[in-house]
Design an enzyme around this catalytic site. Structure first.
Site: not given
Lengths: 292, 343, 362
Positions: A129, A166
């Site tokens: 990201c 994450t």
């Protein structure tokens, strides 16, 4: 007979479910199969409500329906992708890898869509990201500056937008982002930092790019970044430049913010939205080419 | 046998914050030698934000990590060498593996006090390589004692052999420390530690409270050399613990010598409690906001101290710099509103 | 609904809101979702929200989600307002909440012991799977400020007895027994909330419900007080089964709603708060009070005293933590609560004549 390119989404977590909603909205894609390992996951139920075909057999589910699928999004995990790839490769399917497995060609649609197409790459990796947010900017700077000594990217995301995947993969995030930065900016060294910010209300995703450049040409940098921004905004509507390239001492710095679309995830989770927007972006490009 | 306290000395790490990470190679060598001679059990070295943190974001270090670790290793024989590491800044492959190779003995893996689950793999790496590893929770005043205990338990589950909470903003009073440390001591099976900051002049008192509540690991820096208003002053701690009958294993005279050396050669200006430090301590706000708060306050005619208190009320954390302007504008408008009543 | 009842309920709401200062202003702009909202708690919250908006200048929206959606709408025509929405939802499947929801209250569950006996599987699914779905959707709410789980004081398990129960009086519960399934599901739900909070960083607080009373509670629900009222309003003697010395305390519906709103706004992460009445009253005592309100005064029969005497089944909360931290007040005490409830049921059943004359009006 549908003219849309048929995609399968492997992985029914937040990323996969958000991808599903974006794919369903696409003019060029249709979701032929939504695949996970557990029918009871929230994503599966959402997909069921949307009338999408489901499978809980993981990669086996895709193999069984291979004839109905053109492109596969793998939104599982890096280790799972390493298991999936050989099977998908044998089937000759194009795979868009949302994990940091980095088996295939790194892709930032604003930079190298054309090259991805011409190379006929079957495994397209969406980096990270933070990578999707920062690498195009690093690339834009490199386009007008030779010899970038060092590029640094610091992203802050809200703690609430950082799920277990994450958190367990911070190192992979850093390494993959740095690899992409080096590849697309030809800088000598690169560093990526990720900060989880627990503030409430949750903060929007924000990324600052620093570049150490010997004789920076600010005007050229700004123009190049502006041009790149326009390309990014075409597939990431919530991408904004909040601090234009500025010289501070021996560095050039600029800050961007990504506000998510709010399809499945809250808008402050722009970090998750941008990688999905980029994935859909390249998938649509491949789809459009496939029909020419 | 008197109670043992394990002293961990971050003079050459937290102190680096005070000099924008510019501690020189000679100074690393000299202080390490002096601390080693004094028998300081653990000497922590590196960039203020830890291994791999040298960056444009938080400041570039004069020396690279490798040089710092080599220099320290050469000058520490009895003392253990420690590093501070924050996942997100450093990685296992590039940073922790190098630290392992260069002979780091103690790995202090740190996260914000509510984000312990980012430390799992890093703690595991140090453990499986047979190294001493502590979990560290930063800005710990921002979580309740119960939440701190939950986060600490996560680190314990990951393999941490000790758990240190940091009063990064210097916000605690002794009673706060007592409550938190006792909750942790009750909840964990591993030793508990405390890292004080001196914004409210409580560095020593808080460290004493921590020990009396059951902490057995205490951080302190020579002359308090550290970020903001500085840490608990190490040589004072050693003296106080000696007076209280605790045993640190540190030679008092040689510790005083090490502190004298630090003052003479390493510390450009001794830490003191400035007005801004007081306010940031009272409001529990990250002291790194100081420059921006002052600038925004001046620009809009709002007292920076009022901005700090309001940021504290909103639990602002590092990275929320945009909130500073928002708060300033609101305070400005509120003042204007008040004025209008009497117009 | 009877005009008189509507006005009476509104008055109760306003009184309770006085005991929770600052709510109208602070709730402005909020959107509350009550999951499992077509029951007692949801109905009272809807009433309180209407009072806040109509009479106290607030501007709050409330969404009630539950299985009884259409029945609820029919039963509460006076609550068919543009700031109240009702949605048919079965929490055992995932569901959506309005994107601008700021406060979520999980009130789904089956408190009826008859259900625990006949369909404990559904009880489990509603409480545990249901709260899982609620937490998952809350985690994706951009503007979420707080999620409150209405749990039960029963989770404390085997209690010390003969005193008020604090939030930390955690006792032993034999989870291998069938009759403990409900309590165990409430414990499991609290655990799931803790897991979500710890892992997904959702701001959550827990309310431990003790005994509630008031309109919108079915007369045939199997609680002692309801039984007494039903006996009395049916013109029968009041029968007390079991040990009349057992004590409960009771919190009236409008107070329940006001306290929950305060918890939604001011709760802190991980906080657990007892919600219930202050004054413990024995069953015998309650029966006497019901009898005193009834015309003619019914007799009271003690039936089937249990074999083991001296075992204490008291169940009432210590409210120190709740009152100190949330600053709430109980505005309706037990006598008034019983009177209001009886009047409600009597009016709806058309048996006002069975109420003592001076109890027939507010």
């Amino acid at each position: 007979m549908s003219k849309k390119t048929r995609v399968a989404i492997l992985g029914t977590g937040n990323i996969g479910t958000d991808l599903l909603i974006k794919a369903m909205r696409s003019e060029h894609l249709e979701c032929a199969l939504f695949v996970g390992r557990n029918f009871r996951s929230d994503g599966m139920q959402k997909a069921s409500n949307l009338g999408v075909r489901l499978s809980d057999r993981g990669i086996e589910g895709i193999i069984a329906q291979a004839a109905d699928i053109d492109i596969v999004f793998d939104a599982t995990s890096a280790s799972a992708h390493l298991e999936h790839w050989p099977a998908l490769q044998r089937l000759g399917k194009t795979v868009i890898d949302m994990t940091p497995a980095k088996v295939g060609a790194l892709c930032v649609p604003a930079i190298n869509s054309a090259q991805i197409l011409t190379s006929g790459a079957k495994n397209v990796n969406m980096i990270t990201c933070g990578g999707q947010a920062s690498v195009p900017i690093a690339n834009a700077i490199a386009a007008v500056q030779d010899d970038i000594d060092y590029i640094e990217v610091a992203s802050s995301i809200s703690s609430r937008s950082a799920g277990p995947a994450t958190r367990a993969n911070l190192d992979e995030y850093i390494e993959t982002t740095e690899q992409a930065l080096l590849q697309f900016s030809r800088a000598k060294r690169a560093k990526a930092i990720l900060i989880l910010n627990p503030a409430r209300p949750p903060i929007d995703m924000q990324t600052t790019i620093y570049a150490k450049i010997r004789n920076p040409d600010l005007k050229a940098i700004r123009a190049s970044v502006e041009e790149m921004m326009a390309r990014i905004v075409a597939y990431v509507p919530g991408y904004q430049l909040i601090v234009p390239p500025t010289i501070e001492g021996d560095k050039v710095m600029t800050t961007v913010k990504v506000l998510g679309n709010g399809d499945y995830l809250p808008r402050y989770a722009g970090n998750l939205d941008i990688i999905n927007c980029a994935a859909i972006g390249i998938a649509e490009t491949i789809a459009r080419q496939g029909r020419e | 046998m008197s109670k043992q306290i394990l002293i961990s000395d971050p003079t050459l790490r937290d102190g680096n914050h005070a000099v924008r990470h510019q501690i020189t190679k000679d100074n690393f060598a000299a202080y390490c030698k002096a601390a080693d001679a004094a028998g300081v059990p653990i000497v922590e070295v590196g960039h203020g934000n830890g291994l791999g943190a040298s960056s444009m974001l938080v400041g570039e270090c004069l020396l690279d990590d490798e040089t710092i670790l080599r220099t320290a290793r050469e000058n520490l024989t009895r003392s253990k060498m420690a590093i501070h590491a924050i996942p997100g800044f450093c990685t296992i492959h590039r940073h922790l593996a190098m630290a392992l190779e260069l002979g780091v003995d103690v790995f202090r893996i740190a996260s914000h006090c509510t984000e312990a689950d980012i430390t799992q793999r890093h703690i595991d790496f140090a453990r499986k390589n047979g190294k001493e590893v502590y979990g560290v929770l930063m800005m710990s005043h921002m979580a309740s004692p119960e939440t701190l205990a939950d986060e600490a338990r996560k680190m314990e589950a990951y393999g941490a052999e000790g758990l240190v909470i940091m009063d990064s903003a210097g916000a605690y009073l002794p009673a706060d420390v007592t409550r938190r440390i006792s909750t942790l001591v009750d909840s964990l099976n591993i030793p508990v530690g405390f890292h004080a900051h001196n914004n409210l002049g409580m560095g020593i008192a808080n460290s004493v409270a921590a020990v009396e509540a059951g902490a057995t690991i205490i951080d302190g820096s020579a002359r308090g050399f550290g970020a903001g208003a500085g840490n608990a002053q190490l040589e004072v701690l050693v003296a106080v613990f000696q007076q209280m009958g605790y045993s640190t294993g540190i030679d008092l005279y040689k510790m005083l010598d090490a502190a004298d050396l630090a003052e003479k050669s390493i510390i450009p200006s001794l830490p003191y409690i400035s007005s801004t430090s007081i306010v940031s301590g009272m409001s529990g706000v990250f002291s790194g906001f100081i420059k921006q708060v002052n600038r925004v306050g001046a620009e809009h005619g709002v007292d920076p101290r009022d901005i700090f208190f309001e940021l504290g009320r909103r639990n602002a954390v590092a990275g929320q710099e945009s909130l500073i302007l928002e708060v300033a504008l609101e305070l400005k408008a509120a003042k204007a509103g008040e004025g209008a009543q009497y117009a | 609904m009877h005009d008189e009842l509507r006005k009476s309920l509104r008055k109760d709401c306003l009184t309770s809101l006085e005991g929770a200062k600052g709510l109208p202003e602070r709730l402005k702009g909020h959107r509350i979702a009550v999951v499992g909202g077509t029951g007692f708690v949801g109905s009272w919250l809807a009433e309180v929200v209407a009072a806040l908006n109509d009479d106290l200048g607030s501007k709050v929206r409330i969404d009630l989600l539950g299985r009884g959606a259409s029945a609820w709408t029919e039963a509460h025509p006076h609550l068919n307002r543009d700031f109240i929405s009702v949605q048919a939802v079965d929490v055992r499947s995932p569901f959506e909440l309005a994107a601008d929801t700021t406060l979520v209250l999980f009130a789904a569950g089956h408190a009826d012991p008859r259900m625990h006996a006949s369909d404990p599987h559904q009880v489990f699914q509603t409480s545990v799977h249901g709260i899982g779905h609620a937490l998952a959707v809350a985690a994706r709410l951009e503007r979420l400020q707080r999620f409150v789980n209405i749990s039960s004081g029963l989770v404390l398990g085997g209690s010390p007895g003969n005193r008020a129960l604090t939030e930390t009086d955690i006792g032993v519960l034999d989870f291998t027994r069938f009759h403990n399934v409900y309590t165990e599901t409430r414990r499991a739900a609290e655990s799931l909330v803790t897991a979500f909070a710890g892992q997904y960083r959702i701001p959550v607080s827990t309310a431990r419900a003790f005994t509630f009373i008031g309109p919108y509670q079915a007369l045939d629900a199997p609680w002692a007080l309801n039984n007494f009222m039903r006996d009395a309003l049916s013109g029968n003697d009041i029968r007390i089964h079991g040990d009349g010395a057992t004590r409960r305390s009771y919190l009236y519906g409008s107070d329940v709603a006001a306290w929950l709103l305060k918890l939604l706004l001011d709760g802190r992460d991980g906080d657990i708060h007892n919600i219930g009445g202050l004054e413990p009253v024995s069953h015998t005592d309650v029966a006497n009070r019901v009898a005193a309100l009834t015309n003619p005064t019914p007799g009271i029969q003690h039936r089937s005293k249990p074999g083991s005497v001296g075992r204490n089944h008291d169940f009432y909360p210590d409210l120190t933590h709740t009152i100190d931290r949330l600053g709430v007040h109980q505005t309706v005490e037990i006598n008034a609560a019983i009177e209001k409830s009886m009047r409600w049921h009597a009016l709806r059943l058309g048996v006002m004549r069975r109420l003592r004359e001076d109890a027939r009006s507010q």
